[in-house]
Design a protein around this motif. Structure first.
Motif, mmCIF file in Angstrom:
data_model
loop_
_atom_site.group_PDB
_atom_site.id
_atom_site.type_symbol
_atom_site.label_atom_id
_atom_site.label_comp_id
_atom_site.label_asym_id
_atom_site.label_seq_id
_atom_site.Cartn_x
_atom_site.Cartn_y
_atom_site.Cartn_z
ATOM 1 N N LYS A 161 -8.264 19.655 -4.259
ATOM 2 C CA LYS A 161 -8.895 20.604 -3.344
ATOM 3 C C LYS A 161 -8.080 21.889 -3.299
ATOM 4 N N ALA A 162 -8.781 23.006 -3.169
ATOM 5 C CA ALA A 162 -8.098 24.283 -3.036
ATOM 6 C C ALA A 162 -7.511 24.395 -1.635
ATOM 7 N N ASP A 163 -6.366 25.061 -1.534
ATOM 8 C CA ASP A 163 -5.747 25.246 -0.227
ATOM 9 C C ASP A 163 -6.583 26.198 0.612
ATOM 10 N N PRO A 164 -6.799 25.888 1.881
ATOM 11 C CA PRO A 164 -7.581 26.793 2.724
ATOM 12 C C PRO A 164 -6.811 28.095 2.977
ATOM 13 N N GLU A 165 -7.559 29.157 3.187
ATOM 14 C CA GLU A 165 -6.927 30.445 3.462
ATOM 15 C C GLU A 165 -6.251 30.368 4.828
ATOM 16 N N PRO A 166 -4.995 30.801 4.929
ATOM 17 C CA PRO A 166 -4.299 30.675 6.215
ATOM 18 C C PRO A 166 -4.935 31.575 7.270
ATOM 19 N N LYS A 167 -5.074 31.034 8.457
ATOM 20 C CA LYS A 167 -5.678 31.770 9.555
ATOM 21 C C LYS A 167 -4.620 32.683 10.187
ATOM 22 N N LEU A 168 -4.983 33.940 10.368
ATOM 23 C CA LEU A 168 -4.048 34.891 10.938
ATOM 24 C C LEU A 168 -3.883 34.643 12.433
ATOM 25 N N ARG A 169 -2.673 34.819 12.927
ATOM 26 C CA ARG A 169 -2.357 34.575 14.327
ATOM 27 C C ARG A 169 -1.672 35.812 14.914
ATOM 28 N N GLY A 170 -1.786 36.008 16.185
ATOM 29 C CA GLY A 170 -1.044 37.050 16.907
ATOM 30 C C GLY A 170 -1.431 38.470 16.514
ATOM 31 N N ASN A 171 -0.406 39.310 16.283
ATOM 32 C CA ASN A 171 -0.618 40.725 15.976
ATOM 33 C C ASN A 171 -1.374 40.936 14.681
ATOM 34 N N LYS A 172 -1.116 40.068 13.703
ATOM 35 C CA LYS A 172 -1.820 40.208 12.426
ATOM 36 C C LYS A 172 -3.327 39.971 12.612
ATOM 37 N N ALA A 173 -3.704 39.055 13.465
ATOM 38 C CA ALA A 173 -5.125 38.796 13.723
ATOM 39 C C ALA A 173 -5.755 39.984 14.437
ATOM 40 N N LYS A 174 -5.038 40.606 15.378
ATOM 41 C CA LYS A 174 -5.552 41.773 16.083
ATOM 42 C C LYS A 174 -5.757 42.948 15.132
ATOM 43 N N LYS A 175 -4.794 43.163 14.241
ATOM 44 C CA LYS A 175 -4.900 44.259 13.276
ATOM 45 C C LYS A 175 -6.054 44.021 12.310
#
Length: 180
Positions: A161-175
């Motif tokens: 299986k392909a690795d899932p794309e990492p979910k952005l957290r915190g400031n990176k998610a806001k940006k």
């Protein structure tokens, strides 16, 4: 492949020759030593043996007819008259190799191969191998080890299986939310 047993030599004698001259010898003396009569003997060596110094000097076997890969008389396929081995098939299935006792001096006729393809379900493969191990007159204690080996081989044949794309957290998610 494993060598067939000769009709005039017992399996216990073959194991004792392969195993060691002095059963009470320490593991440090396994390479080449002399027995009580002063004769030099080969020690604990055979072509399938894999020695490791970790975990107290554990020993494994590469014998294709050894389902547990343990270097022991019980599991050694080249010593026992009846043995079963499970190897991976190049087309995605498994091949079960069984040893016949009918022709011990004819190596080409000693081994029987049965192939279970990758298109067969896992449960059907497990059932077929279990039946071949237990109901065909072979050792019933090998049944669970054979099914475990088939399970491990089939698990390695699954697509990765392909690795899932990492979910952005915190400031990176806001940006990321602001830029989109």
């Amino acid at each position: 492949m494993a060598s067939p047993a000769l009709p005039n030599i017992s399996a216990d004698l073959i194991w004792e020759i392969v195993r060691e001259c002095n059963p009470s010898a320490e593991p440090e003396a396994w390479t080449r030593r002399t027995n009580a009569d002063g004769e030099t003997c080969a020690g604990n060596n055979n072509s399938f043996l894999v020695k490791s110094n970790c975990a107290g000097g554990v020993q494994f076997s590469r014998d294709p007819l050894n389902l547990t890969n343990k270097n022991s008389r019980k599991h050694a396929g080249f010593v026992n008259d009846k043995a079963i081995g499970v190897v991976a098939n190049e087309k995605g299935g498994v091949t079960v190799i069984s040893k016949k006792t009918a022709n011990p001096t004819r190596p080409a006729q000693t081994f029987v191969k049965a192939t279970y393809g990758g298109n067969k379900s896992n449960r059907k493969s497990y059932k077929a191998v279990a039946n071949q191990a237990a109901k065909s007159g072979y050792r019933s204690d090998l049944r669970s080890a054979a099914v475990e080996r088939v399970s491990a081989i089939r698990r390695t044949q699954l697509p990765v299986k392909a690795d899932p794309e990492p979910k952005l957290r915190g400031n990176k998610a806001k940006k990321a939310a602001e830029s989109s």
